[in-house]
Design a protein around this motif. Structure first.
Motif, PDB file in Angstrom:
ATOM      1  N   GLN A  46       0.971  -1.094  -0.171  1.00 22.29           N
ATOM      2  CA  GLN A  46       0.020  -0.098   0.032  1.00 22.29           C
ATOM      3  C   GLN A  46       0.191   1.614   0.262  1.00 22.29           C
ATOM      4  O   GLN A  46       0.504   1.875  -0.313  1.00 22.29           O
ATOM      5  CB  GLN A  46      -1.035   0.030   1.334  1.00 22.29           C
ATOM      6  CG  GLN A  46      -1.540  -1.104   1.297  1.00 22.29           C
ATOM      7  CD  GLN A  46      -2.992  -0.731   2.358  1.00 22.29           C
ATOM      8  OE1 GLN A  46      -2.416  -0.316   2.995  1.00 22.29           O
ATOM      9  NE2 GLN A  46      -4.519  -2.077   2.203  1.00 22.29           N
ATOM     10  N   GLN A  47       2.851   1.304   0.846  1.00 23.94           N
ATOM     11  CA  GLN A  47       2.848   2.045   0.501  1.00 23.94           C
ATOM     12  C   GLN A  47       3.192   2.419  -0.726  1.00 23.94           C
ATOM     13  O   GLN A  47       3.174   4.039  -0.504  1.00 23.94           O
ATOM     14  CB  GLN A  47       4.371   2.091   1.124  1.00 23.94           C
ATOM     15  CG  GLN A  47       5.057   3.307   1.801  1.00 23.94           C
ATOM     16  CD  GLN A  47       7.045   2.738   2.712  1.00 23.94           C
ATOM     17  OE1 GLN A  47       7.010   1.492   2.278  1.00 23.94           O
ATOM     18  NE2 GLN A  47       6.943   3.687   3.652  1.00 23.94           N
ATOM     19  N   LEU A  48       3.790   1.350  -1.479  1.00 22.62           N
ATOM     20  CA  LEU A  48       4.271   1.719  -2.450  1.00 22.62           C
ATOM     21  C   LEU A  48       3.119   2.395  -3.898  1.00 22.62           C
ATOM     22  O   LEU A  48       3.799   3.144  -4.683  1.00 22.62           O
ATOM     23  CB  LEU A  48       4.947   0.438  -3.060  1.00 22.62           C
ATOM     24  CG  LEU A  48       6.436  -0.436  -2.265  1.00 22.62           C
ATOM     25  CD1 LEU A  48       6.303  -1.129  -2.547  1.00 22.62           C
ATOM     26  CD2 LEU A  48       7.177   0.798  -2.612  1.00 22.62           C
ATOM     27  N   VAL A  49       2.583   2.076  -3.820  1.00 20.65           N
ATOM     28  CA  VAL A  49       1.300   2.695  -4.822  1.00 20.65           C
ATOM     29  C   VAL A  49       0.895   3.836  -4.357  1.00 20.65           C
ATOM     30  O   VAL A  49       0.261   4.629  -4.863  1.00 20.65           O
ATOM     31  CB  VAL A  49      -0.207   1.330  -4.246  1.00 20.65           C
ATOM     32  CG1 VAL A  49      -1.255   2.489  -4.730  1.00 20.65           C
ATOM     33  CG2 VAL A  49       0.158   0.402  -4.663  1.00 20.65           C
ATOM     34  N   SER A  50       1.570   4.502  -2.699  1.00 23.81           N
ATOM     35  CA  SER A  50       0.620   6.031  -2.178  1.00 23.81           C
ATOM     36  C   SER A  50       1.501   6.599  -2.975  1.00 23.81           C
ATOM     37  O   SER A  50       1.537   7.238  -3.358  1.00 23.81           O
ATOM     38  CB  SER A  50       0.640   5.470  -1.150  1.00 23.81           C
ATOM     39  OG  SER A  50       0.229   6.806  -0.343  1.00 23.81           O
ATOM     40  N   VAL A  51       3.142   5.954  -3.246  1.00 25.58           N
ATOM     41  CA  VAL A  51       4.102   6.541  -2.807  1.00 25.58           C
ATOM     42  C   VAL A  51       4.741   7.370  -4.571  1.00 25.58           C
ATOM     43  O   VAL A  51       4.620   7.540  -5.177  1.00 25.58           O
ATOM     44  CB  VAL A  51       5.741   6.450  -2.449  1.00 25.58           C
ATOM     45  CG1 VAL A  51       7.242   6.194  -3.523  1.00 25.58           C
ATOM     46  CG2 VAL A  51       5.593   6.414  -0.913  1.00 25.58           C
ATOM     47  N   LEU A  52       3.776   6.320  -5.013  1.00 29.58           N
ATOM     48  CA  LEU A  52       4.207   6.466  -6.225  1.00 29.58           C
ATOM     49  C   LEU A  52       3.144   7.654  -7.654  1.00 29.58           C
ATOM     50  O   LEU A  52       3.525   7.989  -7.976  1.00 29.58           O
ATOM     51  CB  LEU A  52       3.781   4.804  -7.534  1.00 29.58           C
ATOM     52  CG  LEU A  52       3.598   4.641  -8.915  1.00 29.58           C
ATOM     53  CD1 LEU A  52       5.091   5.667  -9.482  1.00 29.58           C
ATOM     54  CD2 LEU A  52       3.256   3.459  -9.200  1.00 29.58           C
ATOM     55  N   ALA A  53       1.624   6.196  -6.428  1.00 28.31           N
ATOM     56  CA  ALA A  53       0.933   7.666  -7.334  1.00 28.31           C
ATOM     57  C   ALA A  53       1.549   9.496  -6.883  1.00 28.31           C
ATOM     58  O   ALA A  53       1.651  10.105  -8.118  1.00 28.31           O
ATOM     59  CB  ALA A  53      -0.987   7.261  -6.312  1.00 28.31           C
ATOM     60  N   LYS A  54       1.740  10.081  -5.662  1.00 31.41           N
ATOM     61  CA  LYS A  54       2.360  10.886  -5.572  1.00 31.41           C
ATOM     62  C   LYS A  54       3.439  11.449  -6.046  1.00 31.41           C
ATOM     63  O   LYS A  54       3.372  12.857  -6.259  1.00 31.41           O
ATOM     64  CB  LYS A  54       2.581  10.758  -3.881  1.00 31.41           C
ATOM     65  CG  LYS A  54       1.247  10.852  -2.735  1.00 31.41           C
ATOM     66  CD  LYS A  54       2.084  10.301  -1.447  1.00 31.41           C
ATOM     67  CE  LYS A  54       0.615  10.803  -0.707  1.00 31.41           C
ATOM     68  NZ  LYS A  54       0.930  10.278   0.454  1.00 31.41           N
TER      69      LYS A  54
END
Length: 130
Positions: A84-92
């Motif tokens: 979930q962290q990787l998905v969020s970081v990528l979007a940001k």
């Protein structure tokens, strides 16, 4: 191994795509704490008039519509929280460097199981997540 596939209509301003990809990769690597040599990113444009969403056909990418479509492909060594962290970081990171609204970025996650990837001439396996 993170592999990132981004699809959008052509961005409205002249974009230096090699520079944008370099910024995305470097920032994602730094913020996600992943070595840069393990990251792969591609950005493909959808032909104008070939994207239907929100009840209409779109011809050019805008900051607030239609959604950027992003696929993140990672190995199954990461915990659910880390995924979930990787998905969020990528979007940001994409938002930061492309100026596409954060709520206009759709990211889907694909998790590769150990033994299901062929790379460097062989089936790749890795330690179980812990």
């Amino acid at each position: 191994m993170p592999i990132v596939h981004i699809r959008s209509l052509a961005l409205p301003n002249a974009i230096d795509m090699p520079s944008l990809l370099d910024k995305l990769a470097n920032t994602f690597a730094q913020q996600a704490k992943i070595q840069l040599e393990h990251i792969s990113i591609e950005w493909n444009y959808i032909q104008p008039g070939h994207y239907f969403v929100n009840q209409q056909v779109h011809h050019q990418q805008q900051a607030n519509q239609p959604p950027l479509m992003v696929e993140l492909f990672i190995p199954d060594v990461h915990s659910d929280k880390r995924q979930q962290q990787l998905v969020s970081v990528l979007a940001k990171v994409i938002h930061q460097h492309s100026h596409i609204a954060l709520d206009n970025i759709f990211v889907s996650l694909r998790v590769a199981q150990s033994g299901s990837i062929f790379d460097n001439g062989r089936i790749v396996t890795w330690p179980k997540k812990g």
